[in-house]
Design a protein around this motif. Structure first.
Motif, PDB file in Angstrom:
ATOM      1  N   THR A  67       0.861  -1.181   0.000  1.00 15.76           N
ATOM      2  CA  THR A  67       0.000   0.000   0.000  1.00 15.76           C
ATOM      3  C   THR A  67       0.898   1.232   0.000  1.00 15.76           C
ATOM      4  N   PRO A  68       0.468   2.294  -0.674  1.00 12.73           N
ATOM      5  CA  PRO A  68       1.298   3.496  -0.699  1.00 12.73           C
ATOM      6  C   PRO A  68       1.360   4.155   0.671  1.00 12.73           C
ATOM      7  N   SER A  69       2.554   4.592   1.056  1.00 12.86           N
ATOM      8  CA  SER A  69       2.736   5.284   2.333  1.00 12.86           C
ATOM      9  C   SER A  69       2.873   6.789   2.149  1.00 12.86           C
ATOM     10  N   GLY A  70       3.488   7.198   1.064  1.00 11.01           N
ATOM     11  CA  GLY A  70       3.691   8.616   0.805  1.00 11.01           C
ATOM     12  C   GLY A  70       4.889   8.828  -0.090  1.00 11.01           C
ATOM     13  N   VAL A  71       5.407  10.047  -0.072  1.00 12.87           N
ATOM     14  CA  VAL A  71       6.575  10.372  -0.896  1.00 12.87           C
ATOM     15  C   VAL A  71       7.536  11.265  -0.113  1.00 12.87           C
ATOM     16  N   TYR A  72       8.810  11.104  -0.422  1.00 14.27           N
ATOM     17  CA  TYR A  72       9.824  12.042   0.036  1.00 14.27           C
ATOM     18  C   TYR A  72      10.036  13.034  -1.094  1.00 14.27           C
ATOM     19  N   VAL A  73      10.016  14.312  -0.765  1.00 17.20           N
ATOM     20  CA  VAL A  73      10.256  15.355  -1.755  1.00 17.20           C
ATOM     21  C   VAL A  73      11.555  16.062  -1.374  1.00 17.20           C
ATOM     22  N   ILE A  74      12.486  16.050  -2.300  1.00 15.27           N
ATOM     23  CA  ILE A  74      13.775  16.707  -2.085  1.00 15.27           C
ATOM     24  C   ILE A  74      13.825  17.935  -2.984  1.00 15.27           C
ATOM     25  N   LYS A  75      13.890  19.111  -2.333  1.00 14.16           N
ATOM     26  CA  LYS A  75      13.900  20.368  -3.090  1.00 14.16           C
ATOM     27  C   LYS A  75      14.865  21.323  -2.412  1.00 14.16           C
ATOM     28  N   ASN A  76      15.780  21.860  -3.176  1.00 11.79           N
ATOM     29  CA  ASN A  76      16.784  22.800  -2.674  1.00 11.79           C
ATOM     30  C   ASN A  76      17.563  22.227  -1.488  1.00 11.79           C
ATOM     31  N   GLY A  77      17.877  20.938  -1.531  1.00  9.32           N
ATOM     32  CA  GLY A  77      18.640  20.295  -0.472  1.00  9.32           C
ATOM     33  C   GLY A  77      17.838  19.988   0.779  1.00  9.32           C
ATOM     34  N   GLU A  78      16.551  20.266   0.769  1.00 10.28           N
ATOM     35  CA  GLU A  78      15.687  20.023   1.922  1.00 10.28           C
ATOM     36  C   GLU A  78      14.766  18.841   1.623  1.00 10.28           C
ATOM     37  N   VAL A  79      14.653  17.915   2.585  1.00  9.35           N
ATOM     38  CA  VAL A  79      13.821  16.719   2.411  1.00  9.35           C
ATOM     39  C   VAL A  79      12.555  16.867   3.240  1.00  9.35           C
ATOM     40  N   LYS A  80      11.403  16.637   2.597  1.00  7.29           N
ATOM     41  CA  LYS A  80      10.115  16.684   3.303  1.00  7.29           C
ATOM     42  C   LYS A  80       9.361  15.386   3.035  1.00  7.29           C
ATOM     43  N   TRP A  81       8.648  14.930   4.066  1.00 13.52           N
ATOM     44  CA  TRP A  81       7.817  13.721   3.959  1.00 13.52           C
ATOM     45  C   TRP A  81       6.368  14.145   3.758  1.00 13.52           C
ATOM     46  N   HIS A  82       5.710  13.586   2.736  1.00 13.50           N
ATOM     47  CA  HIS A  82       4.303  13.840   2.469  1.00 13.50           C
ATOM     48  C   HIS A  82       3.570  12.495   2.504  1.00 13.50           C
ATOM     49  N   PRO A  83       2.822  12.225   3.591  1.00 10.63           N
ATOM     50  CA  PRO A  83       2.139  10.931   3.700  1.00 10.63           C
ATOM     51  C   PRO A  83       0.977  10.818   2.717  1.00 10.63           C
ATOM     52  N   ALA A  84       0.716   9.606   2.292  1.00  4.77           N
ATOM     53  CA  ALA A  84      -0.444   9.340   1.440  1.00  4.77           C
ATOM     54  C   ALA A  84      -1.686   9.296   2.321  1.00  4.77           C
ATOM     55  N   VAL A  85      -2.783   9.819   1.832  1.00  5.23           N
ATOM     56  CA  VAL A  85      -4.036   9.846   2.586  1.00  5.23           C
ATOM     57  C   VAL A  85      -4.920   8.721   2.070  1.00  5.23           C
ATOM     58  N   ASP A  86      -5.324   7.826   2.978  1.00  5.43           N
ATOM     59  CA  ASP A  86      -6.214   6.720   2.621  1.00  5.43           C
ATOM     60  C   ASP A  86      -7.650   7.146   2.937  1.00  5.43           C
ATOM     61  N   VAL A  87      -8.339   7.646   1.927  1.00  3.36           N
ATOM     62  CA  VAL A  87      -9.698   8.160   2.111  1.00  3.36           C
ATOM     63  C   VAL A  87     -10.637   7.055   2.583  1.00  3.36           C
ATOM     64  N   ASN A  88     -10.472   5.856   2.091  1.00  2.00           N
ATOM     65  CA  ASN A  88     -11.343   4.750   2.506  1.00  2.00           C
ATOM     66  C   ASN A  88     -11.231   4.491   4.005  1.00  2.00           C
ATOM     67  N   ARG A  89     -10.036   4.556   4.541  1.00  2.00           N
ATOM     68  CA  ARG A  89      -9.840   4.341   5.977  1.00  2.00           C
ATOM     69  C   ARG A  89     -10.486   5.472   6.781  1.00  2.00           C
ATOM     70  N   ILE A  90     -10.394   6.698   6.284  1.00  2.71           N
ATOM     71  CA  ILE A  90     -11.020   7.837   6.968  1.00  2.71           C
ATOM     72  C   ILE A  90     -12.536   7.685   6.982  1.00  2.71           C
ATOM     73  N   VAL A  91     -13.121   7.321   5.853  1.00  3.52           N
ATOM     74  CA  VAL A  91     -14.576   7.142   5.771  1.00  3.52           C
ATOM     75  C   VAL A  91     -15.019   6.004   6.686  1.00  3.52           C
ATOM     76  N   LEU A  92     -14.311   4.903   6.685  1.00  3.57           N
ATOM     77  CA  LEU A  92     -14.650   3.776   7.548  1.00  3.57           C
ATOM     78  C   LEU A  92     -14.574   4.169   9.019  1.00  3.57           C
TER      79      LEU A  92
END
Length: 119
Positions: A67-92
């Motif tokens: 299952t997708p967890s998210g992505v690491y975004v590397i921009k200008n030498g800075e690393v940020k974590w962006h988690p994937a949102v599981d809409v089905n889990r939120i609705v449940l």
């Protein structure tokens, strides 16, 4: 296929490439997709003989999922974590909370309404 061959194949299936995808570069931004990988296996064996039948048995199984967890975004030498949102889990989760809330309200109101009818 014997058990040891299955174990070797399962090791090959659980590589880091299954968790971290190929980096995607667009301009000065690099995106690395990340997934959660789960795998498991099992085997069995049997023997034995009774009066009516010969003994025997065996069994083998393997499964995996991701299952997708998210992505690491590397921009200008800075690393940020962006988690994937599981809409089905939120609705449940919201539906579960609503059911518990309705059952709680029912449990509170039912005795109160019965008392009101007795008077």
């Amino acid at each position: 296929m014997d058990i040891m061959e299955l174990v070797e194949r399962s090791k090959d299936a659980a590589t880091v490439r299954r968790v971290f995808g190929e980096p995607i570069q667009h301009g000065d931004v690099v995106v690395i997709p990340v997934a959660r990988v789960v795998q498991g296996g099992g085997a069995g064996q049997g023997q034995g003989k009774n009066d009516k039948e010969e003994g025997g048995g065996s069994g083998l199984g393997f499964g995996h999922g991701a299952t997708p967890s998210g992505v690491y975004v590397i921009k200008n030498g800075e690393v940020k974590w962006h988690p994937a949102v599981d809409v089905n889990r939120i609705v449940l989760g919201g539906q579960l909370v609503a059911v518990v809330l309705l059952l709680t309200v029912r449990a509170i109101l039912k005795p109160l309404l019965r008392r009101g009818r007795r008077r």
